[in-house]
Design a protein around this motif. Structure first.
Motif, short mmCIF file in Angstrom:
data_model
loop_
_atom_site.label_atom_id
_atom_site.label_comp_id
_atom_site.label_asym_id
_atom_site.label_seq_id
_atom_site.Cartn_x
_atom_site.Cartn_y
_atom_site.Cartn_z
N GLY A 198 12.09 10.68 -3.08
CA GLY A 198 12.37 9.33 -3.05
C GLY A 198 11.95 8.34 -3.73
O GLY A 198 13.22 7.24 -4.59
N ASN A 199 11.25 7.95 -4.34
CA ASN A 199 10.61 7.41 -5.33
C ASN A 199 9.26 7.69 -6.36
O ASN A 199 8.69 8.71 -5.69
N VAL A 200 9.60 7.61 -7.07
CA VAL A 200 8.30 7.91 -8.45
C VAL A 200 7.96 6.73 -8.96
O VAL A 200 8.07 5.32 -8.91
N ILE A 201 6.64 6.62 -8.41
CA ILE A 201 5.42 5.30 -9.23
C ILE A 201 4.80 5.35 -9.52
O ILE A 201 4.65 6.53 -10.54
N ILE A 202 5.48 4.87 -11.12
CA ILE A 202 4.50 4.76 -11.97
C ILE A 202 3.64 3.54 -12.50
O ILE A 202 4.30 2.63 -12.85
N ALA A 203 2.40 3.60 -12.89
CA ALA A 203 0.93 2.12 -12.90
C ALA A 203 0.71 2.50 -14.08
O ALA A 203 -0.38 3.28 -14.28
N THR A 243 0.42 3.62 -4.32
CA THR A 243 1.72 4.11 -3.83
C THR A 243 0.48 3.53 -2.38
O THR A 243 1.16 2.89 -1.17
N PRO A 244 -0.54 4.49 -1.91
CA PRO A 244 -0.44 3.63 -0.42
C PRO A 244 -0.80 1.54 -0.04
O PRO A 244 -0.50 1.35 0.94
N TYR A 245 -0.53 1.17 -1.23
CA TYR A 245 -0.42 -0.66 -1.02
C TYR A 245 0.58 -0.76 -1.08
O TYR A 245 0.70 -1.83 -0.75
N LEU A 246 1.20 0.23 -1.26
CA LEU A 246 3.04 -0.80 -1.83
C LEU A 246 3.63 -0.81 -0.66
O LEU A 246 3.70 -0.29 0.32
N ARG A 247 4.79 -1.45 -0.65
CA ARG A 247 5.85 -1.84 0.20
C ARG A 247 6.00 -0.30 1.36
O ARG A 247 6.52 0.63 0.63
N ASP A 248 6.72 -0.48 2.34
CA ASP A 248 7.35 0.89 2.89
C ASP A 248 8.03 1.46 2.57
O ASP A 248 8.69 2.87 1.81
N ASP A 249 9.67 0.50 1.62
CA ASP A 249 10.18 1.62 1.24
C ASP A 249 10.48 1.95 0.46
O ASP A 249 11.10 2.55 -0.65
N LEU A 250 9.15 1.47 -0.43
CA LEU A 250 8.88 2.53 -2.55
C LEU A 250 7.89 3.38 -1.81
O LEU A 250 7.65 3.74 -3.58
N ALA A 300 9.66 17.85 3.18
CA ALA A 300 9.89 17.39 3.94
C ALA A 300 11.65 16.58 3.42
O ALA A 300 11.52 16.71 1.90
N ASP A 301 12.38 15.77 3.86
CA ASP A 301 13.75 14.83 3.15
C ASP A 301 13.29 13.92 1.86
O ASP A 301 11.83 13.38 2.30
N SER A 302 13.75 14.03 0.87
CA SER A 302 13.12 13.33 -0.56
C SER A 302 12.93 12.05 0.21
O SER A 302 12.13 11.54 -0.92
N LYS A 303 13.18 11.27 1.07
CA LYS A 303 12.63 10.08 1.11
C LYS A 303 11.58 10.33 1.82
O LYS A 303 11.37 8.75 1.44
N ASP A 304 10.91 10.82 2.03
CA ASP A 304 9.18 10.68 2.67
C ASP A 304 9.12 11.51 2.16
O ASP A 304 7.45 11.47 2.74
N VAL A 305 9.21 11.45 0.72
CA VAL A 305 7.93 12.13 -0.48
C VAL A 305 8.34 10.91 -1.30
O VAL A 305 9.38 10.83 -1.85
N SER A 306 7.02 10.71 -1.88
CA SER A 306 6.70 10.17 -2.82
C SER A 306 6.05 10.92 -4.45
O SER A 306 5.10 11.16 -3.32
N ILE A 307 6.21 10.48 -5.94
CA ILE A 307 5.67 10.70 -6.47
C ILE A 307 4.32 10.02 -7.16
O ILE A 307 5.33 8.70 -7.83
N LEU A 347 3.57 -10.43 -8.87
CA LEU A 347 4.10 -8.68 -8.79
C LEU A 347 3.59 -8.95 -7.78
O LEU A 347 4.06 -7.51 -7.20
N GLY A 348 3.05 -9.23 -6.80
CA GLY A 348 2.46 -8.55 -5.06
C GLY A 348 3.73 -8.79 -4.28
O GLY A 348 3.50 -8.09 -3.34
N LYS A 349 5.16 -9.27 -4.66
CA LYS A 349 6.23 -8.71 -4.53
C LYS A 349 7.25 -6.94 -3.90
O LYS A 349 7.18 -7.13 -2.96
N ILE A 350 5.53 -6.57 -4.94
CA ILE A 350 6.09 -5.02 -4.06
C ILE A 350 5.34 -3.98 -3.78
O ILE A 350 5.22 -2.98 -2.81
N PHE A 351 4.20 -5.01 -3.20
CA PHE A 351 3.03 -4.45 -2.19
C PHE A 351 3.74 -5.31 -0.29
O PHE A 351 3.96 -5.69 -0.71
N GLY A 352 2.59 -3.90 0.52
CA GLY A 352 3.23 -4.43 1.53
C GLY A 352 2.28 -5.86 2.09
O GLY A 352 1.40 -6.72 0.98
#
Length: 183
Positions: free
Chosen positions: A69-74, A19-26, A2-9, A150-155
């Motif tokens: 497109g995105n890397v999430i490290i929590a 990841t499932p709870y983040l805003r779509d752009d993240l 898939a296009d890199s924008k469609d993939v996150s790690i 912190l809630g600002k990064i969530f959908g």
């Protein structure tokens, strides 16, 4: 692939992937969850969740350059993350962990314009030191939230918003969320 924008790690999701709870752009439509602890990773990614679990090391991710497109490290850099395996200290002060190497890997796998989301709620490391390490790897701060924000990064859907509000309440004494963009 898939296009890199469609993939996150998401690195080290342990019990609950963020990841499932983040805003779509993240997040991407095709999340990958990478963790060195195979059992915990496979056990906690439900069949209902989109995504693929990968057994791997954050210092040597089995991912092509610029392919996500995105890397999430929590909650990996703070007291309850990687350092707890060693001395219980912050990763920033642990000689056993190559924090610059992890950030270098994050920078390697995202293309220019790609993002890294750092979310810490459990005795997080020094934010300014962490920002400096990301900047040395060509990642600039795009968003910077402290406790209560912190809630600002969530959908915005009810489940995502509820998750964000929960973290805002839990992180009353400390915590932060940073969004970096690769320049």
């Amino acid at each position: 692939m898939a296009d890199s924008k469609d993939v996150s790690i998401e690195i080290g999701p342990r019990e609950t992937p963020l990841t499932p709870y983040l805003r779509d752009d993240l997040k991407g439509e095709n999340p990958l969850y990478i963790d060195w602890h195979r059992g915990a990773l496979i056990q906690h990614i439900s069949e209902d969740e989109k995504g693929t679990a990968i057994h791997g090391d954050a210092l040597q991710m089995p991912i092509k350059n610029g392919s996500v497109g995105n890397v999430i490290i929590a909650n990996v850099f703070g007291q309850h993350g990687i350092p707890n395996l060693f001395r219980g200290d912050s990763i920033m002060d642990s000689p056993q962990v190559d924090i610059s190497g992890i950030v270098g890997e994050i920078s390697r796998v995202v293309p220019v314009g790609g993002k890294a989301v750092v979310f810490e709620t459990s005795t997080p490391p020094d934010k300014e030191k962490l920002i400096d390490i990301f900047q040395k790897e060509g990642m600039v701060v795009e968003e910077n939230y402290d406790k209560g924000q912190l809630g600002k990064i969530f959908g915005n859907d009810p489940i995502q918003a509820s998750f964000g509000k929960t973290f805002d309440r839990l992180a009353t004494a400390f915590g932060y969320a940073l969004v970096f963009k690769k320049a």
